[in-house]
Design an enzyme around this catalytic site. Structure first.
Site, PDB file in Angstrom:
ATOM      1  N   HIS A 104       0.877  -1.178   0.000  1.00 20.26           N
ATOM      2  CA  HIS A 104       0.000   0.000   0.000  1.00 20.26           C
ATOM      3  C   HIS A 104       0.909   1.221   0.000  1.00 20.26           C
ATOM      4  O   HIS A 104       1.737   1.383   0.897  1.00 20.26           O
ATOM      5  CB  HIS A 104      -0.921   0.010   1.226  1.00 20.26           C
ATOM      6  N   CYS A 105       0.742   2.066  -0.995  1.00 17.49           N
ATOM      7  CA  CYS A 105       1.639   3.214  -1.126  1.00 17.49           C
ATOM      8  C   CYS A 105       0.938   4.472  -0.624  1.00 17.49           C
ATOM      9  O   CYS A 105      -0.109   4.850  -1.162  1.00 17.49           O
ATOM     10  CB  CYS A 105       2.047   3.377  -2.591  1.00 17.49           C
ATOM     11  N   ILE A 106       1.514   5.111   0.406  1.00 19.91           N
ATOM     12  CA  ILE A 106       0.843   6.302   0.930  1.00 19.91           C
ATOM     13  C   ILE A 106       0.991   7.490  -0.017  1.00 19.91           C
ATOM     14  O   ILE A 106       0.197   8.415   0.016  1.00 19.91           O
ATOM     15  CB  ILE A 106       1.312   6.684   2.359  1.00 19.91           C
ATOM     16  N   ASN A 120      -3.144   4.541  -2.544  1.00 20.64           N
ATOM     17  CA  ASN A 120      -3.773   3.391  -3.187  1.00 20.64           C
ATOM     18  C   ASN A 120      -2.836   2.205  -3.026  1.00 20.64           C
ATOM     19  O   ASN A 120      -1.647   2.376  -2.759  1.00 20.64           O
ATOM     20  CB  ASN A 120      -3.962   3.720  -4.679  1.00 20.64           C
TER      21      ASN A 120
END
Ligand SMILES: [Zn+2]
Ligand SMILES: [Zn+2]
Length: 307
Positions: A154-156, A160
């Site tokens: 999960h990429c902040i 997303n």
């Protein structure tokens, strides 16, 4: 246990909020860098129009800067707004099965492999939170609160998950951001040094505001360029060995990874087979139809690997 779940829920909600803040931070860094490069440093050298060498270097740097900015923003928004891959609604083979001693459905051989690899084969790969069976390489994201196909992480920054459908967009975003931040460092540092008189004449034309913008943009872009370089090297090795960031912990040392079907095919499973589209956050209809890994449900495995 309930307390732990509540804390986890709070942490995930906080990370989601942080994600929206990161979009604003991304926009702020882009605006600051744009101001420093285009308005303070290189833009003024375009006027008056002349054939001097500074005009040509300014024109070349600004053209490259805008091209990379366009490509990185395009890749960024593709990674932010596209679905990384959801489990199809009708893909529920496991809940209909008795718990033990019944072979998994014949149309999904890969599920056999996954069930066999879990420590509790009777439960298979089933997400109790989403109430759906999990295809291979699918993982539940606590921040998105859903299962994501071929989840990488999960990429902040993109608020997303990065998964089967968006890994290419994410990698292009990394690549173009690295190239852009490196270009910005090379384009700003000479002005920065000139301000202190390093290498000869001082840059007296810079206003305090202009100098602050150049100073801040140089530091930020240098920090991003260095950290992105490490990140790109890591993802390149993952890409070529067909491993997700989650699977790094699943791999057994010394055993060739079951999804590693050769560097070229591993690369094509993420970037597609059309060379003309490799550098753009796009896929051809043909690739989306013919490459199962892009749909995120089925993945070819090495026949010589013991699964
Ligand atoms: Zn789930
Ligand atoms: Zn997520």
């Amino acid at each position: 246990m309930i307390m732990q779940n509540m804390n986890l829920f709070k942490l995930c909600s906080a990370l989601r909020v942080l994600g929206y803040f990161m979009i604003l931070l991304f926009a702020a860094i882009v605006i600051l860098t744009y101001y420093a490069v285009v308005f303070v440093t290189w833009g003024p050298l375009l006027f008056p129009l002349s054939s001097s060498s500074s005009f040509f270097s300014a024109f070349f740097i600004l053209l490259l800067f805008h091209t990379l900015l366009l490509l990185l923003t395009w890749s960024y928004f593709m990674a932010v707004f596209n679905d990384p891959g959801s489990v199809p609604l009708n893909w529920t083979p496991l809940p209909q099965l008795p718990a033990v001693a019944v072979p998994p459905p014949s149309n999904v051989e890969f599920e056999l492999e996954e069930a066999a690899s879990t420590t509790t084969p009777s439960t298979g790969r089933y997400c109790t939170r989403c109430q759906n069976a999990k295809p291979p390489r699918c993982h539940h994201c606590s921040i998105c609160q859903r299962c994501v196909l071929k989840m990488d992480h999960h990429c902040i920054w993109v608020v997303n998950c990065v998964g089967a459908r968006t890994y290419k967009y994410f990698l292009l975003f990394l690549l173009y951001t690295f190239l852009e931040t490196t270009l910005v460092c090379l384009a700003l540092i000479p002005s920065f040094l000139r301000f202190f008189g390093v290498g000869g004449a001082k840059n007296h034309k810079l206003s305090p505001g202009g100098f602050s913008a150049i100073f801040l943009a140089s530091i930020l872009n240098l920090a991003f360029a260095l950290s992105l370089l490490c990140f790109i090297v890591m993802h390149l090795s993952l890409l070529l060995s067909n491993t997700t960031s989650v699977e790094v912990h699943e791999k057994k040392k010394g055993v060739r990874w079951r999804y590693d079907v050769g560097r070229k095919k591993n690369f094509e499973q993420v970037f597609g087979t059309k060379k003309a589209l490799w550098l753009f956050p796009l896929f051809s209809e043909e690739d989306l139809e013919n490459i199962p890994a892009l749909r995120g449900i089925e993945f070819p495995t090495r026949s010589d690997v013991d699964v």
